[in-house]
Design a protein around this motif. Sequence first.
Motif, PDB file in Angstrom:
ATOM      1  N   LEU A   1       0.816  -1.140  -0.289  1.00 39.62           N
ATOM      2  CA  LEU A   1      -0.049  -0.064  -0.086  1.00 39.62           C
ATOM      3  C   LEU A   1       0.593   1.197   0.082  1.00 39.62           C
ATOM      4  O   LEU A   1       0.199   2.187  -0.636  1.00 39.62           O
ATOM      5  N   GLU A   2       1.998   1.347   0.883  1.00 39.97           N
ATOM      6  CA  GLU A   2       3.473   2.693   0.710  1.00 39.97           C
ATOM      7  C   GLU A   2       3.564   2.232  -0.454  1.00 39.97           C
ATOM      8  O   GLU A   2       3.463   3.849  -1.076  1.00 39.97           O
ATOM      9  N   TYR A   3       4.037   1.692  -1.070  1.00 37.86           N
ATOM     10  CA  TYR A   3       4.567   1.140  -2.631  1.00 37.86           C
ATOM     11  C   TYR A   3       3.378   2.501  -3.628  1.00 37.86           C
ATOM     12  O   TYR A   3       3.753   3.297  -4.164  1.00 37.86           O
TER      13      TYR A   3
ATOM     14  N   GLN B   1       7.014   8.187   1.032  1.00 35.02           N
ATOM     15  CA  GLN B   1       8.385   8.016   0.451  1.00 35.02           C
ATOM     16  C   GLN B   1       9.060   6.923   1.952  1.00 35.02           C
ATOM     17  O   GLN B   1      10.238   5.742   1.944  1.00 35.02           O
ATOM     18  N   ALA B   2       8.820   8.340   3.266  1.00 34.77           N
ATOM     19  CA  ALA B   2       9.931   7.153   3.993  1.00 34.77           C
ATOM     20  C   ALA B   2       8.925   6.258   4.990  1.00 34.77           C
ATOM     21  O   ALA B   2       9.255   5.548   5.346  1.00 34.77           O
ATOM     22  N   HIS B   3       7.873   5.845   4.485  1.00 35.68           N
ATOM     23  CA  HIS B   3       7.205   4.699   4.728  1.00 35.68           C
ATOM     24  C   HIS B   3       6.945   3.480   4.478  1.00 35.68           C
ATOM     25  O   HIS B   3       8.096   1.977   4.575  1.00 35.68           O
TER      26      HIS B   3
ATOM     27  N   ALA C   1      13.312  -1.634   4.844  1.00 40.09           N
ATOM     28  CA  ALA C   1      14.551  -1.483   6.141  1.00 40.09           C
ATOM     29  C   ALA C   1      13.586  -2.229   6.984  1.00 40.09           C
ATOM     30  O   ALA C   1      14.852  -4.059   7.940  1.00 40.09           O
ATOM     31  N   GLY C   2      13.012  -2.588   8.020  1.00 41.18           N
ATOM     32  CA  GLY C   2      12.394  -3.683   8.462  1.00 41.18           C
ATOM     33  C   GLY C   2      12.630  -4.742   8.400  1.00 41.18           C
ATOM     34  O   GLY C   2      12.827  -6.052   8.910  1.00 41.18           O
ATOM     35  N   LEU C   3      11.730  -4.527   7.652  1.00 40.95           N
ATOM     36  CA  LEU C   3      11.806  -6.204   6.833  1.00 40.95           C
ATOM     37  C   LEU C   3      12.800  -6.858   6.337  1.00 40.95           C
ATOM     38  O   LEU C   3      13.459  -8.087   7.038  1.00 40.95           O
TER      39      LEU C   3
ATOM     40  N   ASP D   1      11.777  11.577   8.693  1.00 38.79           N
ATOM     41  CA  ASP D   1      13.347  10.804   8.108  1.00 38.79           C
ATOM     42  C   ASP D   1      11.873   8.764   7.772  1.00 38.79           C
ATOM     43  O   ASP D   1      12.598   8.400   7.338  1.00 38.79           O
ATOM     44  N   THR D   2      11.622   8.824   9.184  1.00 40.89           N
ATOM     45  CA  THR D   2      10.498   7.360   9.055  1.00 40.89           C
ATOM     46  C   THR D   2       9.098   7.319   8.764  1.00 40.89           C
ATOM     47  O   THR D   2       8.523   6.779   8.537  1.00 40.89           O
ATOM     48  N   GLY D   3       8.869   8.937   8.852  1.00 38.85           N
ATOM     49  CA  GLY D   3       7.995   9.566   8.461  1.00 38.85           C
ATOM     50  C   GLY D   3       6.076   8.869   9.439  1.00 38.85           C
ATOM     51  O   GLY D   3       5.054   8.488   9.672  1.00 38.85           O
ATOM     52  N   LEU D   4       6.667   8.809  11.108  1.00 30.87           N
ATOM     53  CA  LEU D   4       6.829   8.262  12.051  1.00 30.87           C
ATOM     54  C   LEU D   4       5.924   9.663  13.060  1.00 30.87           C
ATOM     55  O   LEU D   4       6.175  10.466  13.408  1.00 30.87           O
ATOM     56  N   ALA D   5       4.404   9.209  13.428  1.00 33.50           N
ATOM     57  CA  ALA D   5       4.062  10.260  14.312  1.00 33.50           C
ATOM     58  C   ALA D   5       4.628  10.132  15.796  1.00 33.50           C
ATOM     59  O   ALA D   5       5.381   8.694  16.066  1.00 33.50           O
ATOM     60  N   ALA D   6       4.172  11.168  16.997  1.00 27.06           N
ATOM     61  CA  ALA D   6       4.414  10.425  17.928  1.00 27.06           C
ATOM     62  C   ALA D   6       4.220   9.607  18.798  1.00 27.06           C
ATOM     63  O   ALA D   6       2.767   8.955  18.752  1.00 27.06           O
TER      64      ALA D   6
END
Lengths: 276, 247
Positions: free
Chosen positions: A71-73, A105-107, A113-115, B215-220
Amino acid sequence: MDIIKFLDGFTNETLLEGKPSRRDMFGTLGSLGKKAMLSAIPFGLATMPNKTFAQDSGSDPVSALQLALTLEYLEDEFYDLALQSGVLPSGRPETVYMQISKHEQAHVDFLIAGLEGAGVTPVEKPTFDFTAGGAFDPFNENGVGQETAYAQLLALAQAFEDTGVRAYKGQAGNLLGSDFLTPALQIHAVEAMHASEVRRLRGLKGWITNNERGAGMPEATQAVYNGEENVVQGGVDVTTLGSGPSFSMEASTEAYDEALSGDDAVAIASLFIVSE
Amino acid sequence: MRKSIVKVKPVEKATNRRQFLKLGGMGVVGAGLLVACSNDDNGMGMMPDPDPNPNPDIFDLGQGDLGVLNYAYALEQLEADFYTKVVNSFYANISDEEMQVLTDLYYHEVNHRDFFKTAITAAVEGNTELVLPTLEFDYGDLDFNNREQVLTTASVLEDTGVAAYNGAGRLISNPGYLLLAGKIVSVEARHASAIRTLLNPGSADFAGDDYVTTDTGLAAALDPSVVLSAVGDTGFIQTPFTANNLP
């Protein structure tokens, strides 16, 4: 429709390629609890402890993350192409799309990276067709005109963001006990912030009323909103809460976003995925 | 004018007293705690207290799923109370759009509050001693007739709510509660986005770099102790309670 084919590829990859490495992932992620043990059992044998919360095919952390990445792609490529299309007016629309694009893009990077960090091969980026087989022309590539293209750009963004919110929510249970739960919730919230802004940019409320897709949304996007009319939360009809007059259907449905199953999320995404 | 009414402060910036309370495992929210815990300064020092509820007169949120539900109930009570005051006396010259947004938020938050009361009461099978009581609030010199103060406070409450749910998800073990928290947190995030845009129209603030990592697009995501310490610092919550069994 290539939904089945896509699902198959999706599931096979997870099951076959993932098998040796999945154990690594579980090791890397630490305590995974019941879900992890269940997911180690072949699909047919796995029984969920509580049918109410049983998920569809791929109810393990790896499948959840692979679905999220898919979904992020989709979102990432959509916003990239939108920004390149020349369709977006400058000012608020462009500012909004640039900020969202940065996050998507960050997601993508974060999930890959996580996988990989967990020893799992990330799913490959599918080939997307944002015309959905010619139904739309959001980048004005086929001459639909700037105005219509822009309207479609906004409508698709709303559909993708509202789908993202529902899809992440649907996978939260599959990440229970995983170190990826918190980041997934953090992404989920960002998708909701995006959804609210895109909806408001379109002149709608930032939240979903009943199962209304909202003015100007193509009928093809209704699947994104089906089920949002639910008012029974945790067995309680939330229209009847409190001691005052009952809550309206509008407020009661707006106050809770509903989850989307992995299958339903894939079905929506696959409208925009070209089968190889 | 006070620009930011509620601030999510890092622990180091808290007052010495708060910091002490936190380090002692005694995070307490509510003005009454200053009396209730006044002897802590002499006795307990930095030792973690083995007693899960060292102040039996003060309600403790509890642990595990119950603790998280009570924690959410406390935050929803605050939001619901705040918006009730907002809609009962809208600031002057409010726009139609702002009135619509704030009215919607009022209904949503009151519904969330009433939902948690019902859900927790059901979860403890009627043992109401385990349900966080109805809290009392005092907004001090917050001027409800001042647009910027109202919207800024709303923004901080919504941002904090999202970070609180994000941080609490991992503390939940029942998938049903996790799903419910997920259903609510995304609505809070929709609120946060809308209020942010009301405060700064046309900007990227709806999911701003101050709240979402670039950089990672994460909310707090914040632990209960951090959230409650910040909420406690506002002085809004008058009824003391503790969260000794939550991180």
